[in-house]
Write a protein that holds these residues in place. Structure first.
Motif, PDB file in Angstrom:
ATOM      1  N   GLN A 150       0.381  -1.142   0.119  1.00  0.00           N
ATOM      2  CA  GLN A 150       0.526  -0.026   0.072  1.00  0.00           C
ATOM      3  C   GLN A 150       1.287   1.725   0.220  1.00  0.00           C
ATOM      4  OE1 GLN A 150      -2.126  -1.035   3.170  1.00  0.00           O
ATOM      5  NE2 GLN A 150      -4.073  -1.351   1.984  1.00  0.00           N
ATOM      6  N   LEU A 151       1.707   1.265   0.962  1.00  0.00           N
ATOM      7  CA  LEU A 151       2.463   2.238   0.730  1.00  0.00           C
ATOM      8  C   LEU A 151       3.304   2.816  -0.303  1.00  0.00           C
ATOM      9  CD1 LEU A 151       4.302   2.055   4.071  1.00  0.00           C
ATOM     10  CD2 LEU A 151       2.616   3.377   3.469  1.00  0.00           C
ATOM     11  N   ILE A 152       4.130   1.798  -1.173  1.00  0.00           N
ATOM     12  CA  ILE A 152       4.818   1.547  -2.559  1.00  0.00           C
ATOM     13  C   ILE A 152       3.086   1.965  -3.312  1.00  0.00           C
ATOM     14  CG2 ILE A 152       5.657   0.037  -4.412  1.00  0.00           C
ATOM     15  CD1 ILE A 152       6.635  -2.164  -2.122  1.00  0.00           C
ATOM     16  N   ASP A 153       2.387   2.137  -3.240  1.00  0.00           N
ATOM     17  CA  ASP A 153       1.242   1.919  -3.997  1.00  0.00           C
ATOM     18  C   ASP A 153       0.792   3.809  -3.870  1.00  0.00           C
ATOM     19  OD1 ASP A 153       1.441   0.492  -6.320  1.00  0.00           O
ATOM     20  OD2 ASP A 153      -0.019  -0.890  -5.354  1.00  0.00           O
ATOM     21  N   LYS A 154       1.434   4.166  -2.942  1.00  0.00           N
ATOM     22  CA  LYS A 154       1.239   6.365  -2.311  1.00  0.00           C
ATOM     23  C   LYS A 154      -0.070   5.602  -1.023  1.00  0.00           C
ATOM     24  CE  LYS A 154       4.782   7.134  -5.098  1.00  0.00           C
ATOM     25  NZ  LYS A 154       6.308   8.357  -5.106  1.00  0.00           N
ATOM     26  N   GLN A 155      -0.389   4.821  -1.547  1.00  0.00           N
ATOM     27  CA  GLN A 155      -1.985   4.987  -0.515  1.00  0.00           C
ATOM     28  C   GLN A 155      -1.794   4.994   0.803  1.00  0.00           C
ATOM     29  OE1 GLN A 155      -3.495   1.115  -1.214  1.00  0.00           O
ATOM     30  NE2 GLN A 155      -3.506   0.971  -3.676  1.00  0.00           N
ATOM     31  N   GLU A 156      -2.821   5.678   1.640  1.00  0.00           N
ATOM     32  CA  GLU A 156      -2.625   5.495   2.984  1.00  0.00           C
ATOM     33  C   GLU A 156      -3.255   4.845   3.787  1.00  0.00           C
ATOM     34  OE1 GLU A 156      -4.594   8.982   5.947  1.00  0.00           O
ATOM     35  OE2 GLU A 156      -4.043   9.350   5.049  1.00  0.00           O
ATOM     36  N   ILE A 157      -1.951   4.087   4.895  1.00  0.00           N
ATOM     37  CA  ILE A 157      -2.497   3.508   5.617  1.00  0.00           C
ATOM     38  C   ILE A 157      -3.332   3.944   6.918  1.00  0.00           C
ATOM     39  CG2 ILE A 157      -2.115   0.588   7.560  1.00  0.00           C
ATOM     40  CD1 ILE A 157       0.704   0.714   5.239  1.00  0.00           C
ATOM     41  N   SER A 158      -5.035   3.668   6.629  1.00  0.00           N
ATOM     42  CA  SER A 158      -5.540   3.808   7.846  1.00  0.00           C
ATOM     43  C   SER A 158      -5.651   3.077   9.050  1.00  0.00           C
ATOM     44  CB  SER A 158      -6.380   3.957   7.350  1.00  0.00           C
ATOM     45  OG  SER A 158      -7.827   3.404   7.381  1.00  0.00           O
ATOM     46  N   THR A 159      -5.430   2.319   9.155  1.00  0.00           N
ATOM     47  CA  THR A 159      -5.109   1.292  10.128  1.00  0.00           C
ATOM     48  C   THR A 159      -4.006   0.788  10.783  1.00  0.00           C
ATOM     49  OG1 THR A 159      -5.731  -1.136   9.503  1.00  0.00           O
ATOM     50  CG2 THR A 159      -7.826   0.635  10.337  1.00  0.00           C
ATOM     51  N   ILE A 160      -4.100   0.886  12.688  1.00  0.00           N
ATOM     52  CA  ILE A 160      -2.270   0.219  13.643  1.00  0.00           C
ATOM     53  C   ILE A 160      -3.500  -1.345  13.712  1.00  0.00           C
ATOM     54  CG2 ILE A 160      -1.765   0.107  15.417  1.00  0.00           C
ATOM     55  CD1 ILE A 160      -1.603   3.195  15.191  1.00  0.00           C
ATOM     56  N   ALA A 161      -2.872  -2.019  13.078  1.00  0.00           N
ATOM     57  CA  ALA A 161      -2.762  -3.964  12.671  1.00  0.00           C
ATOM     58  C   ALA A 161      -2.548  -4.234  14.644  1.00  0.00           C
ATOM     59  CB  ALA A 161      -2.398  -4.756  12.236  1.00  0.00           C
ATOM     60  N   LEU A 162      -3.219  -4.887  15.174  1.00  0.00           N
ATOM     61  CA  LEU A 162      -3.291  -5.309  16.906  1.00  0.00           C
ATOM     62  C   LEU A 162      -3.255  -6.729  16.609  1.00  0.00           C
ATOM     63  CD1 LEU A 162      -5.502  -3.434  18.455  1.00  0.00           C
ATOM     64  CD2 LEU A 162      -2.928  -2.595  18.171  1.00  0.00           C
ATOM     65  N   PHE A 163      -2.605  -7.850  17.050  1.00  0.00           N
ATOM     66  CA  PHE A 163      -2.457  -9.194  17.164  1.00  0.00           C
ATOM     67  C   PHE A 163      -2.481  -9.917  18.665  1.00  0.00           C
ATOM     68  CE2 PHE A 163       0.352  -7.742  13.400  1.00  0.00           C
ATOM     69  CZ  PHE A 163      -0.758  -8.140  12.696  1.00  0.00           C
ATOM     70  N   SER A 164      -2.611 -10.440  18.808  1.00  0.00           N
ATOM     71  CA  SER A 164      -3.068 -11.578  20.119  1.00  0.00           C
ATOM     72  C   SER A 164      -2.077 -12.332  20.663  1.00  0.00           C
ATOM     73  CB  SER A 164      -4.145 -11.408  19.902  1.00  0.00           C
ATOM     74  OG  SER A 164      -4.631 -10.455  21.003  1.00  0.00           O
TER      75      SER A 164
END
Length: 82
Positions: A56-70
């Motif tokens: 997504q970053l390479i395609d210059k898209q914004e990452i709107s969420t933070i990934a959380l993992f358990s």
């Protein structure tokens, strides 16, 4: 696993004197004496998400969420009380 050995060499008993907790659920930890309590993370899911966000970053898209993992705690013999 090396910590358990070093503690043994120093005259300490695991888990009677000190608890030891590992990380990433190394398969060998199940066979140490005492067996190693560990935290297991969803590594494949984390890798997939990281690659997806990198693309997504390479395609210059914004990452709107933070990934959380358990993670999962796998209790074995190297911890006396939780």
């Amino acid at each position: 696993m090396g910590a358990i050995r070093a503690l043994h060499d120093a005259g300490l008993q695991v888990p009677q004197d000190i608890s030891v907790l590992g990380f990433d659920n190394d398969p060998a930890g199940e066979f140490t004496i005492p067996s190693l309590t560990t935290i297991m993370l969803p590594v494949e899911e984390m890798a997939y998400t990281a690659i997806k966000q990198a693309l997504q970053l390479i395609d210059k898209q914004e990452i709107s969420t933070i990934a959380l993992f358990s993670g999962n705690l796998i209790v074995r013999e190297s911890v006396d009380h939780l």
